[in-house]
Design an enzyme around this catalytic site. Structure first.
Site, mmCIF file in Angstrom:
data_model
loop_
_atom_site.group_PDB
_atom_site.id
_atom_site.type_symbol
_atom_site.label_atom_id
_atom_site.label_comp_id
_atom_site.label_asym_id
_atom_site.label_seq_id
_atom_site.Cartn_x
_atom_site.Cartn_y
_atom_site.Cartn_z
ATOM 1 N N GLY A 2 -22.514 -33.385 -21.439
ATOM 2 C CA GLY A 2 -24.292 -33.043 -21.104
ATOM 3 C C GLY A 2 -24.339 -31.569 -21.741
ATOM 4 O O GLY A 2 -23.786 -30.927 -22.507
ATOM 5 N N CYS A 4 -24.748 -28.760 -19.811
ATOM 6 C CA CYS A 4 -24.210 -28.132 -19.018
ATOM 7 C C CYS A 4 -23.038 -27.651 -19.960
ATOM 8 O O CYS A 4 -22.827 -26.302 -20.114
ATOM 9 C CB CYS A 4 -23.622 -28.397 -17.853
ATOM 10 N N HIS A 404 -9.795 -8.894 4.840
ATOM 11 C CA HIS A 404 -10.136 -7.671 4.152
ATOM 12 C C HIS A 404 -9.371 -7.044 3.589
ATOM 13 O O HIS A 404 -7.971 -7.305 3.555
ATOM 14 C CB HIS A 404 -10.367 -6.793 5.476
#
Length: 425
Positions: A2, A4, A404
């Site tokens: 396709g 994309c 973190h």
């Protein structure tokens, strides 16, 4: 694969990665590094982009063989109930099937007088394989396609102007995100014209003169290249849709939530089936329809739970309702914000410009929408997408431990801020 894979998401991301590295090389001194006489080879940049697309396209071909799928190369059209006729280079043949899926995609929209010619006026296809490097570029349209190409060529040094007919750029995004992105683009010396229309293009051998109307005033300006990114139209022609009784609305096949056309055994998925025009939406629809045909019971995914990502610099990503849309639909909302400047990882990366915004239903705590602008937000957004799929409320998000130091901590803070509990600002 396709649009994309061959002419959209994948090759443009490869181009944008080159421009991102080029931009970072110019910032080497900030990171204690040396990079002198930095330059680029546009042909090599494009060659890499095409190579990436080819590699993945070949992978899809391999998957077809691995799963014993018969591939017929040719032009097909519906030929009666459960039948298609295919014109190949060997002639024509008829194929019968219990179920037929239309996935013919879409193409760039051409407005009268602004048609792409591949020389000085380009569509996205021309912009992926440029015949020359623009020096002075006009981009018509500021949706994802227009902004991504504007960002790519501007970073490589083209003097870039973006014209948007609506009152603000990135018009499908939350208003605060659009405004933030606009300021960043202007810092990068882009010219942004909102509420403006390109009335005509006068084409010469080495330039294009654009007539631009904004605020009741008309001006002209010369550019050596124009990219037209004014939307898409569905590839609905010559498929036999009308004869089959398929309803088409503004170049898109009308389907229900399960991608059924209303004609027995006939489905439509992807761009041809309407918005959002996103590869991941098309992929999900393909899986859903295959499961439906196989007799399973898949759940359709509403458009508001499908993320939109724009890979400009800074990146933009969102899922769900904007603050304005939520209010328009009658919700009382709680809204949270958190800036990149308050995040340790963003500062360490040298990317302190950005923002995350959350929108909650004040009554139930439902996450209605999330909106981001900044480094790597196209990767971060999936956290909120999962949250919406799981029907999360602010309670679960507040009680989730975010690692973190990461950019994802800002997602936590934006939730906390909506309820007056932000910690790090």
């Amino acid at each position: 694969g396709g649009i994309c894979l061959n002419w959209g998401c994948i090759p443009t991301k490869a181009l944008l990665r080159s421009s991102e590295i080029f931009h970072l090389m110019h910032r080497a001194k900030e990171f204690g590094l040396k990079a002198e006489n930095v330059g680029y080879d546009i042909d090599a940049v494009v060659k890499r982009s095409r190579g990436v697309a080819k590699q993945l396209s070949g992978g899809v071909g391999f998957l077809m063989k691995k799963n014993k799928i018969t591939v017929v190369m040719g032009e097909a059209k519906l030929a009666g109930k459960g039948k298609i006729s295919v014109r190949t280079d060997k002639g024509s043949e008829e194929i019968e099937a219990k179920a037929i899926i239309i996935a013919t995609g879409a193409r760039a929209r051409d407005l009268p007088g602004l048609e792409a010619d591949g020389k000085r006026v380009w569509s996205y296809k021309h912009a992926l394989m440029p015949p020359h490097m623009p020096k002075k570029l006009l981009v018509i349209g500021s949706g994802a396609i227009g902004i991504e190409f504007a960002s790519f060529y501007n970073t490589l040094g083209a003097e870039t102007t973006v014209v948007e007919v609506l009152p603000r750029i990135l018009p499908v995004e939350d208003e605060e995100i659009s405004a933030f992105a606009k300021k960043q683009f202007q810092k990068q010396k882009m010219t942004i014209l909102e509420g403006a229309t390109v009335k005509k293009l006068d084409r010469g051998a080495d330039k294009v003169t654009a007539t631009i109307e904004q605020g009741g005033k008309t001006t002209t300006a010369d550019f050596d290249t124009v990219i037209s990114a004014v939307g898409i139209v569905g590839n609905v022609e010559n498929l036999g849709l009308e004869e089959a009784g398929v309803k088409v609305d503004r170049t898109h096949v009308v389907v229900d939530e399960y991608c059924r056309t209303g004609v027995d055994g006939l489905y439509a998925i992807g761009d041809i089936a309407g918005p959002p025009w996103l590869a991941h939406k098309a992929m999900h629809e393909g899986v859903m329809v295959a499961e439906l045909i196989a007799g399973q019971h898949p759940h359709p995914t509403p458009g508001t739970s499908i993320a939109g990502c724009t890979y400009c610099q800074p990146q933009v990503a969102s899922v769900g309702l904007t603050e304005a849309k939520a209010k328009e639909q009658g919700y009382a909302v709680k809204v949270g914000h958190f800036p990149f400047i308050g995040n340790g990882k963003a500062i360490a990366l040298g990317e302190p410009e950005g923002m995350i915004k959350t929108v909650f239903d004040a009554k139930t705590g439902e996450l209605l929408g999330a909106h981001m602008v900044g480094a790597e937000v196209t990767e971060l957004i999936q956290g909120y997408v999962v949250g919406r799929t799981l029907e999360t409320t602010e309670v679960e998000l507040m009680n989730t431990v975010f690692p973190h130091p990461t950019l994802s901590e800002m997602m936590h803070e934006a939730v906390l801020d909506a309820y007056g509990r932000m910690l790090h600002m």
